[in-house]
Motif scaffolding. Sequence first.
Motif: not given
Length: 666
Positions: A47, A49, A65, A68-69, A71-74, A98
Amino acid sequence: MFDKILIANRGEIACRVIKTAKKMGIKTVAVYSDADKHALHVQMADEAVNIGPPPSNQSYIVIDKIMDAVRQTGAQAVHPGYGFLSENSKFAQALHAEGVAFIGPPVGAIEAMGDKITSKKLAAEAGVSTVPGYMGIIEDADEAVRISNEIGYPVMIKASAGGGGKGMRIAWNDVETREGFQASKNEAASSFGDDRIFIEKFVTQPRHIEIQVLCDKHGNGLWINERECSIQRRNQKVVEEAPSPFLDAATRKAMGEQAVALAQAVDYCSAGTVEFIVDGDKNFYFLEMNTRLQVEHPVSELITGIDLVEQMIRVANDEKLAIKQSDIGINGWAIESRLYAEDPYRGFLPSTGRLTRYRPPEEIVTSDDIVRNDTGVYEGGEISMFYDPMIAKLCTWGKDRASAIENMRNALDAFEVEGIGHNLPFLSAVMDHPRFISGDITTAFIEEEYPNGFEGVELAYEDLERIAAASAAMYRVAEIRRTRVSGRMDNHERTVGSDWVVQIGEHDFPVSIEADKRGSTVSINDKNIRLESTWAPGDSLAVIDMDHGGPLTLKVGKVPGGFRIRNRGADMKVYVRHPRAAELSKHMLEKLPPDTSKLLLCPMPGLIVKVEVEVGDEVQEGQSLCTVEAMKMENILRAERKGTVSKVLAKPGDSLAVDEVIMEFE
């Protein structure tokens, strides 16, 4: 074990981490700036981002940033590579908050040892010998000058949060201290988001030797031998090797045990490196600790068989080290050459552009030889002005140092890079340099051996003789091709001549060629050299088997009447002519380059940061004229001679191409 890892980096180190993660069955996430949309690490990851604009301070070092990436991808864990956020305790804290694992040391160790000032204080408290210096924060240039005078010149100005040679300057007097202090602060702020500076004594004639350490979260710590990193320029390592040709077993053991003790004093875990400077009597002094993976880690892997990235991942997963100190030996010798996008003929200034050709040597692994190339680029990709200029790390292994060097020579000869300036010729020159071959090296090697800069390599007459024989054979093949295309031959063996003169610089080599179906025999200087090769016109690489001197690998380009040949750091035009044409060529006038003595040209693609003179100003030799920023490094351009400024054609904020005129002089 983790299911998914995000790599908070780019380029070759991101690709390197992805390779090990894939081997372990772990999915990977890449992050990329707008400039890296088509980068190799993005293509390799499962993946990817986007994290923003090209400048790293708007993308790769912006913690929010990266988070955020995550969190988006787990992603369950993050490997920071080196540089960027790898030694940023706030980043490690953000991941911890986190619930995401940081594949690196704990926050406390980063804060204690990742900061150069704090680490030196702790080392001194632990009784480790350290280089004299001022460990406090330095507020301005005046204070920097005062401290430098107290320490005594020369001094090293260093970024507290620095690494990779960024934010480092050597100063030999007050003027250089003022200039270096501000330049170091600017580079540190741009590269690390932290402009704190400290100053220490610069030890002349040192060796730079570092110890690789590996610690887990269960109190186990190992030292994985040393790396010699003394071939440097601008405080940036260029060639590294493991082990060091200088250390003995007793010194190695003492340095290793001290490095582990220092790491464990701050509850360090993961891979890290303790750097020392070592004098001629094998006295060693703590320099700094890098709380991350080092650029040169492959050479340690090659002599031990330990995958350091895998070990970092396992340590982050709370596993105990499965290896003991007694398991770690030294198997053979390994060398790493850093391939940079820079022009060695222009003082190693950065070069940018598109890789019109990028063909690394074949990677091999046998019981006798290893060739490994860690890279993050591909043919057709672009070398950007926004990031570090390193293209690849070419590594070779052999059963001993001589074998590793010979493998490196051959690998460099076969490495094809076109479209940008690069340091392959210089790396080849180092491999053949008597001081390097003997192991008699210090961090001053480049400035001592190339005081006027790198001006190329002049090959020995015997080497030119072999190249002449090979060029004659190749030219004959090309002539056969041309006569066939023109329709001028029925029997090419009779049409193409056998007597030629090969001209290389001031040397003429009369040759005679006899060819058969398998190859050619070239008569040259009363020798008969047998050559066999599959080279065909248009091939950019010729691998030639010769019965004199062994195989020969040449990079081949076409020029009228011959070839551009590159080999072992030499770049030459080789002309193959009929004897009469060779005789007449002596009367041809040489075309002279244009006179640029009254111009200040931009030596690299870059951004004008500051212009320090105006029209009408009289300047003195060595005076600072302007500052150009390229690839996160500030370069001060100085007057080569006394003169008066007649035109200033660039201003701060302008982006200039290489050789674009900045100012003119009367």
